[in-house]
Design a protein around this motif. Structure first.
Motif, PDB file in Angstrom:
ATOM      1  N   VAL A  55       0.830  -1.196   0.000  1.00 56.89           N
ATOM      2  CA  VAL A  55       0.000   0.000   0.000  1.00 56.89           C
ATOM      3  C   VAL A  55       0.873   1.257   0.000  1.00 56.89           C
ATOM      4  O   VAL A  55       0.698   2.159  -0.823  1.00 56.89           O
ATOM      5  CB  VAL A  55      -0.939   0.003   1.230  1.00 56.89           C
ATOM      6  CG1 VAL A  55      -1.553   1.380   1.432  1.00 56.89           C
ATOM      7  CG2 VAL A  55      -2.013  -1.052   1.066  1.00 56.89           C
ATOM      8  N   LYS A 126      -3.853   7.235  -0.881  1.00 55.91           N
ATOM      9  CA  LYS A 126      -4.535   6.556  -1.958  1.00 55.91           C
ATOM     10  C   LYS A 126      -3.658   5.410  -2.493  1.00 55.91           C
ATOM     11  O   LYS A 126      -2.655   5.640  -3.152  1.00 55.91           O
ATOM     12  CB  LYS A 126      -4.854   7.529  -3.092  1.00 55.91           C
ATOM     13  CG  LYS A 126      -5.821   6.902  -4.070  1.00 55.91           C
ATOM     14  CD  LYS A 126      -6.080   7.776  -5.273  1.00 55.91           C
ATOM     15  CE  LYS A 126      -6.878   7.063  -6.349  1.00 55.91           C
ATOM     16  NZ  LYS A 126      -6.547   5.651  -6.523  1.00 55.91           N
ATOM     17  N   SER A 127      -4.048   4.208  -2.157  1.00 56.46           N
ATOM     18  CA  SER A 127      -3.286   3.042  -2.611  1.00 56.46           C
ATOM     19  C   SER A 127      -3.766   2.614  -3.986  1.00 56.46           C
ATOM     20  O   SER A 127      -4.911   2.818  -4.356  1.00 56.46           O
ATOM     21  CB  SER A 127      -3.484   1.883  -1.636  1.00 56.46           C
ATOM     22  OG  SER A 127      -3.025   0.690  -2.201  1.00 56.46           O
ATOM     23  N   ALA A 129      -4.591  -0.528  -6.588  1.00 55.96           N
ATOM     24  CA  ALA A 129      -5.112  -1.873  -6.361  1.00 55.96           C
ATOM     25  C   ALA A 129      -4.878  -2.718  -7.599  1.00 55.96           C
ATOM     26  O   ALA A 129      -4.730  -2.182  -8.705  1.00 55.96           O
ATOM     27  CB  ALA A 129      -6.600  -1.805  -6.046  1.00 55.96           C
ATOM     28  N   ASN A 152     -10.293 -10.743  -9.650  1.00 53.97           N
ATOM     29  CA  ASN A 152      -9.078  -9.965  -9.501  1.00 53.97           C
ATOM     30  C   ASN A 152      -7.915 -10.668 -10.202  1.00 53.97           C
ATOM     31  O   ASN A 152      -7.831 -11.903 -10.226  1.00 53.97           O
ATOM     32  CB  ASN A 152      -8.773  -9.793  -8.010  1.00 53.97           C
ATOM     33  CG  ASN A 152      -7.686  -8.769  -7.777  1.00 53.97           C
ATOM     34  OD1 ASN A 152      -6.524  -9.024  -8.028  1.00 53.97           O
ATOM     35  ND2 ASN A 152      -8.087  -7.584  -7.330  1.00 53.97           N
ATOM     36  N   SER A 218      -4.764  -6.087   1.018  1.00 47.65           N
ATOM     37  CA  SER A 218      -4.818  -4.626   1.101  1.00 47.65           C
ATOM     38  C   SER A 218      -4.923  -3.956  -0.270  1.00 47.65           C
ATOM     39  O   SER A 218      -5.208  -2.775  -0.356  1.00 47.65           O
ATOM     40  CB  SER A 218      -3.575  -4.102   1.827  1.00 47.65           C
ATOM     41  OG  SER A 218      -2.417  -4.455   1.102  1.00 47.65           O
ATOM     42  N   MET A 219      -4.692  -4.705  -1.332  1.00 42.01           N
ATOM     43  CA  MET A 219      -4.710  -4.082  -2.663  1.00 42.01           C
ATOM     44  C   MET A 219      -5.612  -4.827  -3.631  1.00 42.01           C
ATOM     45  O   MET A 219      -5.451  -4.732  -4.846  1.00 42.01           O
ATOM     46  CB  MET A 219      -3.279  -4.025  -3.218  1.00 42.01           C
ATOM     47  CG  MET A 219      -2.336  -3.249  -2.329  1.00 42.01           C
ATOM     48  SD  MET A 219      -0.623  -3.571  -2.726  1.00 42.01           S
ATOM     49  CE  MET A 219      -0.460  -2.593  -4.216  1.00 42.01           C
ATOM     50  N   ASN A 223      -9.105  -1.895  -0.420  1.00 43.36           N
ATOM     51  CA  ASN A 223      -8.234  -0.993  -1.148  1.00 43.36           C
ATOM     52  C   ASN A 223      -7.399  -0.165  -0.185  1.00 43.36           C
ATOM     53  O   ASN A 223      -7.004   0.952  -0.460  1.00 43.36           O
ATOM     54  CB  ASN A 223      -9.089  -0.085  -2.030  1.00 43.36           C
ATOM     55  CG  ASN A 223      -8.292   0.345  -3.250  1.00 43.36           C
ATOM     56  OD1 ASN A 223      -7.111   0.002  -3.370  1.00 43.36           O
ATOM     57  ND2 ASN A 223      -8.925   1.088  -4.134  1.00 43.36           N
TER      58      ASN A 223
END
Lengths: 310, 515
Positions: A55, A126-127, A129, A152, A218-219, A223
Motif C-alpha cells: 500500500v 490513496k493506494s 489496487a 481480480n 490490502s490491494m 483498497n
C-alpha cells in the motif's frame, strides 16, 4: 432457504474466490516450506508487513508495480531474517516465526502512524489496487462467463501458482531437492548439496507467496491497509497445508474449503445470527477439518496395512 | 599402484579428544582393503576425513599420487571417492531413480529428464549386477536393496574409490553373501574398495589387506594371508581375546517362564507369532535364531510387556504377563536388553548415571522417603557400576551419547543386571559392539545363568547363539522350525536351512523339546 439461495449464487462464488485467494497464495508458500522441512509460523507477519508495504509503495510512487515490488521486498526481507536466524544461527523455528509475527504486529502500526498519522487504517492515502480482469470471449458466455470472468488479477494468478508450484516441486531438480531435504536432510548433505541453501530458497519462495497473499488483502480484497487485517489467515494457511498433506492441489482444495466457511460467515452476518458466532465459523471449520482429516488418515493407514497383509 | 594414501593424519576435536593420531593409510588400486578396529577406535573419523565430512588437524591426502585438499564431500566426489554410510542416506518416499539422481539431475528444459534418468539407472544396474526397479519407492525396498541403491548412487557419481562403513551390520546372511559377490565383481572391474568392519570372518572372506586401528592409532597393515584371527583381534583389542566362549554345563532348575499357544497378529489378521509354546528354566540360556522379521521382535515385546498379543498366555513364575504392565513385569524380575539401544535402551541426552537409574526411580535407597535424590549414594552406585562393568568414560556424569556403542551397551547391561532380574531378555546384545565389549557382555550373561538366572537370547550372530545357548529355537514365519537341544549335533549350514525354512523339524518333536 435464503441462506441456500445465497450460497448458490454467482455473488457467493465471487466472494468465495475473493476470500480464497490469500489463503491459496499463502498456503502454497507453506507447502514449499513444509516440504523442505521448515514450519514457517511467520507467515502471518510476512503477510501483514507485505500488505502494508504494498500500500505504501504504491501510494507514494503512484505505480502498482512499485507497490508490488515493495511488498515483495518486505516479505523477502522478513523471510531472509527468519531463514538467517533459523538456518544459520540454528534458532528454534517456532520462536523465529512467532518473533516475526510479533514484530509485524507492532511494526505495521508504527509505520502506519508515521506515514498517515493514523493507527487504524491507511484510508487517508490513496493506494493502488490490482485490477479485475474480464476474460475476452468467455465473459460473454452465460454462466461460465459469470463464474470465470471478472475476478481480480491476483485471484487468477493464485490458481496459476498452484500449477507452477506443482511443476516446481515434482518436475524440476530444485523441487526434487526440496522434497528430499524435508524428508532426510542427510541424504542431501551426503551427495554434496548444501541443506541450508535448499531450505533458504524454499523459505524465500514461501516469502514471495505469503507477500502476494498479504498484498491481495490490502490491494485487492480491500483498497487500503487495516491494522491486523490478516486475522489468522497465515495460520489457516498452515492448517490448509497440513490438511492438504503438503501437496499443492490438496492444499488448494483445503484452502477452498476453509474459504467456503469464511464466505459463509459473511453471508450469515446478514441474518439474525450473533456476529460473534458467525465470526467463529471459519476457525471452527478449520479445527473440524483437521480432525476429520486426521481420522480419515488413520483409517487409510489401517486399510493400507490390512491390504498389505491380506 | 596406490589409489590413495593418507599420510600422518591427526584429528583432534575441539573438546580435546584425539580421534586419529599420526595414521598412515595406504590402499592399492583394485583391492578390497579392510579397515578394522573396535567401536570408537577412529575408523569412521578417518574415513570422514577422506570423504570431506571432517577436516584433519594435520596430515596429507594423496589421491592417485597427487596431493589433494578435501574440504567437502563434493570435493571427494569430484576426486572419485564415494562413501556408503552405515546409516542409509536415502529419502524413503522418493523412487529409486529420484534418490540416485539427487544433486546430479539431468535436465530437459526446466524439467528433470526422467526417461534418461531411468535408463541410466537400468544401465548401471545391469553393468554392475545390481538391478533395482527404477520406479520402486525406497520405503518398499528391503535393507539389502537399499544398500545396493546406496552403492549405485556412489557409482553413478563416478566414484572409483568406494568406502563402505560396516555394510553388513544390517544385512541377513544371504544379503551379505550377495553383497560380497557384487563387491568382488566391482574389484575385478578395477574399483578400489575400503571395507570398514570388525567382523573377522567377513574381512577374511572379502579383503586383500587389513589396516588395524586401535585408540586412534594405526597398528599396521597386513596381507590377510599372513595374519591369523588371533593376531588380528590381539592388535584390535590390545590383549588376547577368547574367540571361543568357555562355558560350563548348565544346571537346569524349575520352570521360570511358560509361554503357551502364543499368537501375535498384525492388523489385518496375519500372524507374526503363530501359536508358539515353550518353557524357559532357571539356569538356562535359551537362544532364538532366525532371519530378522520372523517374529522374534514381537515375541520379545510380548514377554517384556511392550507388545500386545491376541491368543495364548505367558506365565512368569506362574503369574500372567499382561500387555503394558511394564512396571509389574520389571518388578517381578524380568530385565530387558532391547534390540534398539539408542531409541529405547537409553535416553541419549542424559548422563550415564541418570541412565543407570532409569529403572530404579522407586528405589528408596536412592530417592529417600521424601522423593529427593540422595546424591551421595547415587554417585557411589554409578561409580561402582562404571568400574564393575568397565565402562570407558571420562566421568559418569557425561551424556551417554558421547560413549561408543559397546560402552553404551555396557551401561544398559549394568542397569538391567543391577536390578537383579531372574530372567533377562537379551535382544541382539552384541550387535554393533566391539570385540572387547562383546566378550564382556557374553561373560556376564553366562555368569547370570550360572547363578541360577535365565536368559532369553535373541541374536543374529550364529556364533554367539552356538557359544551361549543351552537350547536353541529357530523361528521361521512366526513358528518354531526347530528346537535344538544338543548344539553339537548341528552346524551353521544346518541351522541356516532351518532359518530359511528349507528344513523343518517334526512339529511334535519341537513341541516336546521346547518344554
Amino acid at each position: 432457504m435464503t441462506v441456500l439461495s445465497t450460497i448458490f449464487s454467482f455473488q457467493f462464488v465471487d466472494m468465495w474466490l475473493r476470500v480464497a485467494t490469500p489463503l491459496i497464495f499463502t498456503s502454497m508458500g507453506a507447502v514449499v516450506c513444509e516440504r523442505s522441512g521448515v514450519v514457517n509460523l511467520g507467515l502471518e507477519g510476512i503477510m501483514l508487513s507485505a500488505a502494508l508495504m504494498g500500500v505504501l509503495g504504491s501510494a507514494f510512487s503512484g505505480s502498482l508495480f512499485i507497490g508490488l515490488l515493495s511488498g515483495l521486498a518486505m516479505g523477502l526481507f522478513l523471510s531472509a531474517v527468519f531463514a538467517y536466524f533459523h538456518l544459520v544461527l540454528k534458532a528454534n523455528e517456532v520462536l523465529c516465526g512467532t518473533a516475526i509475527n510479533t514484530f509485524a504486529g507492532g511494526f505495521t502500526v508504527f509505520m502506519l502512524e508515521i506515514v498517515t498519522g493514523e493507527k487504524g487504517t491507511s484510508a487517508s492515502i490513496k493506494s493502488m489496487a490490482f485490477p479485475t480482469v474480464d476474460i475476452p470471449i468467455i465473459q460473454h458466455i452465460p454462466v461460465l462467463g459469470q463464474l470465470l470472468s471478472g475476478h481480480n488479477l491476483l485471484t487468477y494468478f493464485a490458481f496459476i501458482m498452484v500449477g507452477v508450484l506443482w511443476y516446481l516441486l515434482y518436475k524440476t531438480p530444485i523441487g526434487l531437492r526440496i522434497r528430499a531435504v524435508g524428508e532426510n536432510e542427510h541424504a542431501i548433505h551426503s551427495v554434496g548439496i548444501s541443506v541450508t541453501k535448499v531450505r533458504f530458497l524454499a523459505i524465500m519462495i514461501c516469502g514471495v507467496m505469503a507477500s502476494l497473499g498479504g498484498m491481495y488483502l490490502s490491494m485487492g480484497y480491500l483498497n487500503m491497509f487495516v491494522r491486523d487485517m490478516v486475522a489468522g489467515r497465515g495460520f489457516i494457511s498452515l492448517a490448509a497445508n497440513a490438511m492438504g498433506h503438503a501437496t499443492p492441489v490438496g492444499t488448494m482444495l483445503s484452502a477452498l474449503v476453509f474459504a467456503f466457511f469464511d464466505g459463509l460467515s459473511n453471508i450469515l452476518q446478514a441474518l439474525k445470527i450473533p456476529s460473534e458466532f458467525v465470526q467463529m465459523l471459519p476457525y471452527a471449520a478449520t479445527i473440524v477439518g483437521l480432525v476429520l482429516y486426521s481420522i480419515q488418515r488413520i483409517n487409510a493407514v489401517k486399510r493400507h496395512k490390512a491390504k498389505s497383509f491380506a | 599402484m596406490t589409489a590413495l594414501r593418507m599420510e600422518h593424519i591427526t584429528k583432534v576435536y575441539p573438546n580435546g579428544v584425539v580421534a586419529n593420531r599420526d595414521i598412515v593409510f595406504d590402499v592399492a588400486v583394485g583391492e578390497i582393503h579392510a579397515l578394522s578396529g573396535e567401536n570408537g577406535a577412529g575408523k569412521t573419523t578417518l574415513m570422514k576425513i577422506l570423504f570431506g565430512e571432517e577436516t584433519a588437524t594435520e596430515g596429507k591426502i594423496f589421491i592417485h599420487g597427487e596431493e589433494q585438499y578435501i574440504h567437502t564431500s563434493q570435493d571427494a566426489l569430484k576426486l572419485g571417492i564415494g562413501m556408503v554410510h552405515q546409516h542409509f542416506m536415502l529419502v524413503p518416499s522418493l523412487t529409486v531413480t529420484e534418490n540416485i539422481i539427487l544433486g546430479i539431475e539431468m535436465r530437459k528444459g526446466l524439467s528433470i529428464d526422467y526417461t534418461q534418468s531411468k535408463k541410466l539407472v537400468q544401465e548401471y544396474g545391469e553393468k554392475y549386477h545390481m538391478y533395482l526397479d527404477p520406479d520402486a519407492k525406497v520405503k518398499d525396498l528391503s535393507v539389502g536393496q537399499k544398500q545396493k541403491l546406496e552403492i549405485l548412487k556412489v557409482l553413478i557419481r563416478g566414484a572409483k574409490i568406494l568406502i563402505l562403513d560396516e555394510p553388513t551390520a544390517v544385512l541377513t546372511p544371504q544379503e551379505t553373501a550377495e553383497l560380497f559377490t557384487e563387491l568382488k565383481h566391482l574389484r575385478n572391474e578395477g574399483f578400489t574398495i575400503i571395507f570398514i568392519s570388525h567382523k573377522l570372518s567377513e574381512v577374511r572372506e572379502l579383503c586383500d589387506h587389513i589396516t588395524i586401528i586401535r585408540k586412534g592409532e594405526s597398528k599396521g597393515v597386513y596381507a590377510l594371508a599372513d595374519i591369523t584371527d588371533e593376531e588380528i583381534s590381539q592388535k584390535m583389542v590390545g590383549r588376547d581375546v577368547e574367540l571361543t566362549i568357555a562355558r560350563s554345563e548348565g544346571k537346569r532348575g524349575k520352570t521360570l517362564l511358560k509361554v503357551e499357544n502364543l499368537s501375535v497378529l498384525e492388523e489385518g489378521g496375519k500372524p507374526r507369532v503363530d501359536n508358539v509354546s515353550f518353557n524357559l528354566h532357571e539356569g538356562e540360556i535359551l537362544g532364538i535364531a532366525g532371519v530378522e522379521g520372523n517374529g522374534q521382535s514381537e515375541l520379545v515385546d510380548v514377554i517384556t510387556g511392550l507388545g500386545n498379543f491376541q491368543h495364548g498366555s505367558v506365565l512368569f513364575q506362574n503369574k500372567p504377563i499382561k500387555y503394558n504392565h511394564v512396571k509389574e513385569i520389571r518388578e517381578a524380575g524380568i530385565g530387558h536388553i532391547p534390540e534398539d539401544r539408542m531409541s529405547i535402551g537409553i535416553a541419549s541426552n542424559l548422563s550415564i548415571t541418570e541412565n543407570l537409574l532409569a529403572d530404579k526411580t522407586r528405589w528408596k535407597e536412592f530417592f529417600g522417603k521424601n522423593g529427593l535424590l540422595i546424591k551421595q549414594k547415587i554417585r557411589s552406585f554409578s561409580a561402582k557400576m562404571v568400574e564393575d562393568y568397565a565402562i570407558l568414560c571420562r566421568d559418569p556424569e557425561v551424556p551417554i551419547s558421547s560413549l561408543s556403542g559397546g560402552n553404551i551397551q555396557k551401561v544398559v547391561l549394568a542397569r538391567e543386571l543391577s536390578s537383579k532380574p531372574q530372567l533377562i531378555v537379551a535382544n541382539q546384545p552384541t550387535r554393533g559392539v566391539d570385540v572387547g565389549a562383546t566378550e564382556f557382555i557374553r561373560k556376564q550373561l553366562l555368569s547370570m545363568r550360572d547363578a541360577g538366572g535365565a536368559v532369553l537370547l535373541v541374536s543374529s550372530d550364529l556364533r554367539e547363539l552356538f557359544g551361549l545357548s543351552d537350547r536353541l529355537l529357530v523361528m521361521y514365519e512366526g513358528k518354531f522350525a526347530a528346537c535344538i537341544t544338543d548344539l553339537t549335533s548341528i552346524d551353521e549350514q544346518g541351522l541356516g536351512r532351518y532359518m530359511l525354512g528349507l528344513d523343518t523339524q517334526d512339529t511334535e518333536m519341537v513341541m516336546r523339546n521346547a518344554q
